[in-house]
Design a protein around this motif. Structure first.
Motif, PDB file in Angstrom:
ATOM      1  N   PHE A  18      -5.837  13.579   7.979  1.00  0.00           N
ATOM      2  CA  PHE A  18      -5.924  13.871   6.546  1.00  0.00           C
ATOM      3  C   PHE A  18      -6.393  15.304   6.292  1.00  0.00           C
ATOM      4  N   ILE A  19      -7.132  15.867   7.211  1.00  0.00           N
ATOM      5  CA  ILE A  19      -7.491  17.285   7.113  1.00  0.00           C
ATOM      6  C   ILE A  19      -6.223  18.128   7.253  1.00  0.00           C
ATOM      7  N   GLY A  20      -5.280  17.624   8.030  1.00  0.00           N
ATOM      8  CA  GLY A  20      -4.003  18.307   8.202  1.00  0.00           C
ATOM      9  C   GLY A  20      -3.195  18.411   6.926  1.00  0.00           C
ATOM     10  N   VAL A  21      -3.502  17.597   5.939  1.00  0.00           N
ATOM     11  CA  VAL A  21      -2.832  17.707   4.643  1.00  0.00           C
ATOM     12  C   VAL A  21      -3.271  19.002   3.955  1.00  0.00           C
ATOM     13  N   GLN A 148       0.685   8.395   4.927  1.00  0.00           N
ATOM     14  CA  GLN A 148      -0.269   8.286   6.040  1.00  0.00           C
ATOM     15  C   GLN A 148      -1.181   7.081   5.851  1.00  0.00           C
ATOM     16  N   ILE A 149      -1.638   6.850   4.627  1.00  0.00           N
ATOM     17  CA  ILE A 149      -2.484   5.678   4.361  1.00  0.00           C
ATOM     18  C   ILE A 149      -1.715   4.398   4.664  1.00  0.00           C
ATOM     19  N   VAL A 150      -0.470   4.333   4.229  1.00  0.00           N
ATOM     20  CA  VAL A 150       0.359   3.143   4.477  1.00  0.00           C
ATOM     21  C   VAL A 150       0.540   2.936   5.987  1.00  0.00           C
ATOM     22  N   MET A 151       0.801   4.019   6.719  1.00  0.00           N
ATOM     23  CA  MET A 151       0.976   3.901   8.175  1.00  0.00           C
ATOM     24  C   MET A 151      -0.280   3.342   8.832  1.00  0.00           C
ATOM     25  N   ILE A 152      -1.435   3.847   8.430  1.00  0.00           N
ATOM     26  CA  ILE A 152      -2.701   3.395   9.024  1.00  0.00           C
ATOM     27  C   ILE A 152      -2.998   1.949   8.630  1.00  0.00           C
TER      28      ILE A 152
END
Length: 161
Positions: A18-21, A148-152
């Motif tokens: 998420f930092i990568g966002v 990303q949230i959905v993937m996790i």
């Protein structure tokens, strides 16, 4: 004990993704995949099946396409040129190193403004294209976070259920 260490690494990878966002130089989706692979090969190789991996590939493709399409769509919709689109994409990366995290918003905005002005656009047209690049970046970022949230979440549900 080894499982606990692997889980700590997996959680850290998910957080750093998420930092990568905010810092596009960090490969967000790659970090998520490394977390999945650590689980697969370090904890339990039987839980993540073909269906899970297929869905993750699809979400990964959607993640890349959504980011590119959002930026392109908004810059075009707001009257930006191809050079403005390209400049915005490069400026997002450069901006992540200059006054982070605000640089990823300010630098592309200024870059598109300058590029459009150099192409003999009026200040209003250049500002409109710059706003388009800003909206494109923000919508692409929002889409990346959601995906990303959905993937996790799917990863966690797959493990629990």
């Amino acid at each position: 004990m080894v499982d606990i260490i692997i889980w700590i690494i997996i959680v850290a990878l998910f957080v750093v993704s998420f930092i990568g966002v905010i810092y596009p130089i960090i490969p967000s989706v790659l970090l998520i995949w490394i977390g999945f692979l650590l689980y697969q090969f370090g904890i339990n190789g039987d839980e993540l099946g073909f269906f899970f991996w297929t869905i993750m590939v699809v979400f990964t493709v959607i993640l890349f396409v959504a980011d590119i399409l959002a930026n392109s769509f908004f810059v075009k919709k707001f009257g930006g040129s191809k050079w403005g689109e390209r400049g915005a994409a490069i400026a997002v990366i450069v901006g992540s190193f200059i006054i982070p995290p605000f640089g990823i918003i300010i630098i592309p905005f200024i870059t598109v403004l300058i590029i459009e002005m150099l192409q003999k656009r009026t200040i209003q047209e250049a500002l409109k294209a710059s706003i388009g690049s800003l909206l494109g970046f923000l919508s692409g970022t929002f889409a990346k976070v959601i995906i990303q949230i959905v993937m996790i979440i799917l990863f966690i549900f797959n493990i629990i259920f």
